[in-house]
Design a protein around this motif. Structure first.
Motif, PDB file in Angstrom:
ATOM      1  N   ASP A  94       0.915  -1.131  -0.025  1.00  9.27           N
ATOM      2  CA  ASP A  94       0.162   0.177   0.143  1.00  9.27           C
ATOM      3  C   ASP A  94       0.904   1.129  -0.102  1.00  9.27           C
ATOM      4  OD1 ASP A  94      -1.675   2.022   0.457  1.00  9.27           O
ATOM      5  OD2 ASP A  94      -2.720   1.210   2.242  1.00  9.27           O
ATOM      6  N   GLU A  95       0.908   1.807  -1.024  1.00 13.16           N
ATOM      7  CA  GLU A  95       1.827   2.853  -1.131  1.00 13.16           C
ATOM      8  C   GLU A  95       1.695   4.366  -0.287  1.00 13.16           C
ATOM      9  OE1 GLU A  95       0.268   5.932  -4.770  1.00 13.16           O
ATOM     10  OE2 GLU A  95       1.355   4.201  -5.201  1.00 13.16           O
ATOM     11  N   ASN A  96       0.450   4.177   0.606  1.00 14.39           N
ATOM     12  CA  ASN A  96       0.071   5.309   1.514  1.00 14.39           C
ATOM     13  C   ASN A  96       0.756   4.927   2.822  1.00 14.39           C
ATOM     14  OD1 ASN A  96      -1.232   7.162  -0.571  1.00 14.39           O
ATOM     15  ND2 ASN A  96      -2.942   5.659  -0.266  1.00 14.39           N
ATOM     16  N   LEU A  97       1.124   3.815   3.034  1.00 13.74           N
ATOM     17  CA  LEU A  97       1.460   3.345   4.506  1.00 13.74           C
ATOM     18  C   LEU A  97       2.673   4.502   5.039  1.00 13.74           C
ATOM     19  CD1 LEU A  97       1.906  -0.639   4.040  1.00 13.74           C
ATOM     20  CD2 LEU A  97       0.246   0.638   5.326  1.00 13.74           C
ATOM     21  N   ASP A  98       2.395   4.673   6.164  1.00 14.94           N
ATOM     22  CA  ASP A  98       3.364   5.590   7.077  1.00 14.94           C
ATOM     23  C   ASP A  98       4.316   4.636   7.724  1.00 14.94           C
ATOM     24  OD1 ASP A  98       4.467   7.511   8.532  1.00 14.94           O
ATOM     25  OD2 ASP A  98       2.730   7.863  10.023  1.00 14.94           O
ATOM     26  N   LEU A  99       5.691   4.911   7.220  1.00 14.48           N
ATOM     27  CA  LEU A  99       6.778   4.280   7.864  1.00 14.48           C
ATOM     28  C   LEU A  99       7.691   5.314   8.648  1.00 14.48           C
ATOM     29  CD1 LEU A  99       7.877   2.049   4.463  1.00 14.48           C
ATOM     30  CD2 LEU A  99       6.072   1.485   6.494  1.00 14.48           C
ATOM     31  N   SER A 100       7.150   6.210   9.145  1.00 20.07           N
ATOM     32  CA  SER A 100       7.945   7.314   9.899  1.00 20.07           C
ATOM     33  C   SER A 100       8.474   6.433  11.027  1.00 20.07           C
ATOM     34  CB  SER A 100       7.192   8.375  10.057  1.00 20.07           C
ATOM     35  OG  SER A 100       6.019   8.143  11.048  1.00 20.07           O
ATOM     36  N   PHE A 101       8.084   5.395  11.459  1.00 21.14           N
ATOM     37  CA  PHE A 101       8.381   4.705  12.743  1.00 21.14           C
ATOM     38  C   PHE A 101       9.838   4.245  12.600  1.00 21.14           C
ATOM     39  CE2 PHE A 101       6.039   1.506  10.248  1.00 21.14           C
ATOM     40  CZ  PHE A 101       6.667   0.580  10.078  1.00 21.14           C
ATOM     41  N   LEU A 102      10.599   4.140  11.373  1.00 25.22           N
ATOM     42  CA  LEU A 102      11.874   3.772  11.185  1.00 25.22           C
ATOM     43  C   LEU A 102      12.951   4.799  11.320  1.00 25.22           C
ATOM     44  CD1 LEU A 102      10.916   1.808   7.718  1.00 25.22           C
ATOM     45  CD2 LEU A 102      11.255   0.882  10.074  1.00 25.22           C
ATOM     46  N   GLU A 103      12.457   5.986  11.631  1.00 24.22           N
ATOM     47  CA  GLU A 103      13.445   7.327  11.693  1.00 24.22           C
ATOM     48  C   GLU A 103      14.261   7.314  12.446  1.00 24.22           C
ATOM     49  OE1 GLU A 103      10.689  10.752  12.207  1.00 24.22           O
ATOM     50  OE2 GLU A 103      10.095  10.228  13.950  1.00 24.22           O
ATOM     51  N   HIS A 104      14.044   6.812  13.653  1.00 21.28           N
ATOM     52  CA  HIS A 104      15.217   6.427  14.871  1.00 21.28           C
ATOM     53  C   HIS A 104      16.342   5.629  14.579  1.00 21.28           C
ATOM     54  CE1 HIS A 104      12.708   9.642  16.550  1.00 21.28           C
ATOM     55  NE2 HIS A 104      11.892   8.978  16.728  1.00 21.28           N
ATOM     56  N   ILE A 105      16.253   4.176  13.599  1.00 22.11           N
ATOM     57  CA  ILE A 105      17.030   3.415  13.638  1.00 22.11           C
ATOM     58  C   ILE A 105      18.335   3.900  13.228  1.00 22.11           C
ATOM     59  CG2 ILE A 105      17.503   0.957  12.515  1.00 22.11           C
ATOM     60  CD1 ILE A 105      14.589   0.677  12.374  1.00 22.11           C
TER      61      ILE A 105
END
Length: 440
Positions: A94-105
């Motif tokens: 789904d191209e609209n998924l929010d993957l901002s939870f990866l920002e701190h890795i």
């Protein structure tokens, strides 16, 4: 996710006089994942004030429920800074998924896999180092990859902070729309011996036209804008920099030998990341030993400054899901040692037998559990356990077929006292009427 405790999900028993039908999915765990990974503040200083999360080993397996799969990833990696294992981003179509939870890795100890991802932009703004302690191998490639991106429709993979891949190759294989990745100077990032950059595009349609890098980028970029310029600390170094990294082109601007990915100055405390161990702001070859020799008393004494090696970090205490052994945090005790109160100690007489298993029980493997006291992994008992088990491989070819097994054979589990994972029983047989095999 890595911040939720493991709990039993279902427990249902239906019984009559002739048979028992059991659906049992229980988790036997000696730790709470949230306790192990959300550590108190006094321990956080040893892991750069971050949160440690356990990675995954799913490879490219197709999830049965895509929505649950996404939520699991989000819960696992929200606020995560250090991935102990592999970072696998797969089947996010789904191209609209929010993957901002990866920002701190900031760091991944294993490999990074991105496959079948159609989100327009994958942004890992903080990722600095991939250690490649475990690598990903495709059957069609001889290479072992620390970073592999394949069969995805995303337009950009933005990792502007990525400075070092310590072990393993990089594979960018058959992605439909990926831009800017070909401008990256991978010799700057790939450090491992015999590791290389592999780019494959086997589609008939021409590759997508990409916008050029920002004018401020000296050579290569991860995406549009000045914030996506590739940073350099290796290929522009003076010949005197034997560590291979520098913070400027002059001979006296070399990084310390223990640095990985670059530095801001010449000292061990100036490293962006550590090649071996990080200890309270300083990169070291080894963690401070737990014991020191007292030459006056002629004996070993506990070192109050000692720390345990946990991955690439020195810590005062091991995470609760690991054991202490000889100055290190380990998943299991070595031979001739047993776990007592979270520490590996020599066995007094014969050691408990620890068996490793995560599969379906059948006639072909039932005898391997004889005399096991601790099972590292999980057990699954299905109808096919009793009726005859057919091995089916990932490429849908058939392996050995095992004969039917009488439920009395389960008595081999009578010595079992602990299962670190779960027991999943979904089986029916006229003579399978109780769980006495697991009475201990």
């Amino acid at each position: 996710g890595c911040d939720k405790p493991l709990v039993p999900s279902t427990f249902k028993i239906k019984m009559n006089s002739s048979h028992i039908f059991i659906l049992l999915v229980a988790t036997f765990a000696s730790f709470s994942a949230s306790q192990a990974l959300e550590r108190p503040k006094e321990r956080d200083s040893n892991v750069r004030h971050g949160k440690i999360c356990i990675g995954t080993n799913g490879r490219m397996s197709v999830p049965s429920n895509r929505e649950h799969h996404y939520r699991n990833l989000r819960d696992r990696y929200t606020n995560c800074t250090y991935v102990d294992g592999n970072l696998e981003l797969t089947w996010l179509q789904d191209e609209n998924l929010d993957l901002s939870f990866l920002e701190h890795i900031r760091e991944v100890t294993g490999y990074v896999l991105i496959s079948h991802v159609d989100v327009r932009r994958i942004i890992l703004p903080s990722l600095q180092i991939v250690r490649g302690r475990t690598l990903f191998k495709l059957t069609v490639q001889d290479d072992e990859f620390a970073l592999i991106v394949t069969l995805s429709k995303m337009h950009n993979l933005e990792m502007p902070a990525l400075r070092d891949i310590l072990r393993g190759s990089v594979g960018i294989l058959n992605n439909y729309n990926l831009c800017h990745i070909k401008t990256i100077q991978w010799d700057e990032i790939i450090t491992g011996q015999n590791a290389r950059y592999v780019y494959v595009y086997n589609f008939k349609e021409p590759e997508r036209d990409c916008t050029p890098c920002h004018e401020s980028c000296e050579n290569g970029c991860w995406g549009e804008g000045p914030n996506n310029c590739q940073k350099f600390s290796k290929i522009n170094c003076a010949a005197q920099c034997h560590s291979g990294r520098c913070f400027g082109p002059k001979p006296r601007e070399c990084c310390h030998l223990f640095c990985a990915g670059g530095c801001t100055g010449p000292k061990q405390s100036d490293c962006l990341a550590c090649k071996n161990f990080y200890d309270d702001g300083v990169c070291k070859q080894e963690c401070p030993p737990m014991q020191i020799y007292n030459p006056i008393k002629y004996k070993w004494e506990r070192d109050p400054q000692g720390k345990y090696a946990y991955g690439a970090t020195c810590v005062k205490e091991c995470p609760e899901h690991l054991l202490k052994d000889n100055g290190a945090c380990v998943r299991a005790c070595p031979p001739k040692k047993k776990a007592v109160d979270g520490e590996c100690v020599p066995c007094d007489g014969p050691c408990p037998k620890i068996c490793h298993f995560t599969d379906t029980v059948h006639a072909g493997n039932i005898d391997t559990f004889r005399n096991c006291t601790v099972l590292e992994g999980s057990l699954t008992i299905l109808d096919s356990t009793f009726n005859g088990f057919q091995q089916i491989y990932q490429n849908f070819t058939f392996g050995p077929r095992y004969p039917a097994m009488d439920p009395s054979k389960l008595e081999v589990f009578g010595t079992l006292k602990e299962v670190t994972g779960y027991i999943n029983i979904q089986a029916h047989h006229p003579r399978f009427t109780n769980l006495s095999a697991f009475s201990n």
